[in-house]
Design a protein around this motif. Sequence first.
Motif, PDB file in Angstrom:
ATOM      1  N   UNK A  71      -4.315  19.101  -6.087  1.00  0.00           N
ATOM      2  CA  UNK A  71      -4.569  18.416  -6.508  1.00  0.00           C
ATOM      3  C   UNK A  71      -3.333  17.411  -5.704  1.00  0.00           C
ATOM      4  N   UNK A  85      -5.619  16.615  -2.305  1.00  0.00           N
ATOM      5  CA  UNK A  85      -6.551  15.205  -2.296  1.00  0.00           C
ATOM      6  C   UNK A  85      -5.522  14.251  -2.854  1.00  0.00           C
ATOM      7  N   UNK A  86      -4.090  14.259  -3.163  1.00  0.00           N
ATOM      8  CA  UNK A  86      -3.172  12.811  -3.101  1.00  0.00           C
ATOM      9  C   UNK A  86      -3.043  12.466  -2.140  1.00  0.00           C
ATOM     10  N   UNK A 108       5.434  14.632 -11.108  1.00  0.00           N
ATOM     11  CA  UNK A 108       6.121  14.777 -12.429  1.00  0.00           C
ATOM     12  C   UNK A 108       5.138  15.523 -13.114  1.00  0.00           C
ATOM     13  N   UNK A 109       4.010  15.067 -12.986  1.00  0.00           N
ATOM     14  CA  UNK A 109       2.394  16.069 -13.612  1.00  0.00           C
ATOM     15  C   UNK A 109       2.477  17.581 -13.205  1.00  0.00           C
ATOM     16  N   UNK A 141       1.207  -1.683  -0.105  1.00  0.00           N
ATOM     17  CA  UNK A 141      -0.211   0.475   0.001  1.00  0.00           C
ATOM     18  C   UNK A 141       0.792   1.098   0.227  1.00  0.00           C
ATOM     19  N   UNK A 169      -5.384  10.924  -0.040  1.00  0.00           N
ATOM     20  CA  UNK A 169      -6.127   9.635  -0.541  1.00  0.00           C
ATOM     21  C   UNK A 169      -4.988   8.884  -0.142  1.00  0.00           C
ATOM     22  N   UNK A 206       3.534  10.007  -9.898  1.00  0.00           N
ATOM     23  CA  UNK A 206       2.752  10.512 -11.114  1.00  0.00           C
ATOM     24  C   UNK A 206       2.491  11.946 -10.649  1.00  0.00           C
ATOM     25  N   UNK A 231       2.448   7.258  -6.617  1.00  0.00           N
ATOM     26  CA  UNK A 231       1.303   7.612  -7.331  1.00  0.00           C
ATOM     27  C   UNK A 231       1.792   9.395  -6.121  1.00  0.00           C
ATOM     28  N   UNK A 235       2.409   2.153  -3.190  1.00  0.00           N
ATOM     29  CA  UNK A 235       1.350   1.862  -4.595  1.00  0.00           C
ATOM     30  C   UNK A 235       1.177   3.827  -3.934  1.00  0.00           C
ATOM     31  N   UNK A 236       1.255   4.233  -2.985  1.00  0.00           N
ATOM     32  CA  UNK A 236       1.359   4.791  -2.589  1.00  0.00           C
ATOM     33  C   UNK A 236       2.517   6.595  -3.407  1.00  0.00           C
TER      34      UNK A 236
END
Lengths: 94, 168
Positions: A75, A78-79, A37-38, A24, A82, A34, A31, A27-28
């Motif tokens: 963004x 919220x990330x 980089x965005x 877990x 989550x 990602x 995340x 994965x985060x």
Amino acid sequence: MQSLCHTVTCSDVETSFLTAVGLLLLIHLISLGVMTSVILEYRHIHKKRHMFLRDLDPNHPRRSSWNRRMFVGIYFLLTLVIAVGSTLFYFLLP
Amino acid sequence: MNPNPTTRADEELIIAFSTHWIKYGTPIVVYIVLTGISMLLFTIAYLSGSAPVVSTITFALGGMILLVSHHWFFYKIMSESLVEIIITNRRLIYLEECLLICDDMHEVTLERIRAVEAHKRGLMENLFRYGSLWFDTGGSSIESSRSIPLVPHPHRHAREIARLMKQA
């Protein structure tokens, strides 16, 4: 006679739980990577566009960056929500 | 000497605008639906606590849907917000952007344009006042690269381009 039943020990449960938590977190971490980089690419392209417009017209009014900053902030938050929320929720599962 | 090779010395910016806000509609609807589905899966995971396998699978599925839809939504919105149409006294530039994947710049000089057409088709386009701009550059076939979709008030911009074509 040897029992055919598999006995689940406390150590087995602990190991599988820790593996799940590790997965877990991994994965985060991906995340968050990602998202970073965005956001960096977005900032770069936005700056490039602004420079291009300034080259075309030096008197071109500077666009307000508050909307962009607010959106990037949402963004990011919220990330994080989550990531933290889903990890805590996993601990709360009965 | 011009410091930027993409701009010309006697070029003047007329207008720069983004495509119509309707482009955000689909990502918002999809994001809301997928977030709802993932919340439902989390609820099922919580309620099926007596069956650990079901609980874990539904939690993992819900988490995956939530994460993928979350990043996809922001990626899509950020990419779409960078799509831009720039009209100068020399050319028309359409900048398309998909963050980290594509950075396209379509450019048509006003001398090459023979005619410009504005299209508003369908209920949605007429209701929300957007459409597409199409340019005749003298080729034999209709290429999608010669048209710009989701242009707000396309007739107004077509008139402006026609005026600039006469001046060029």
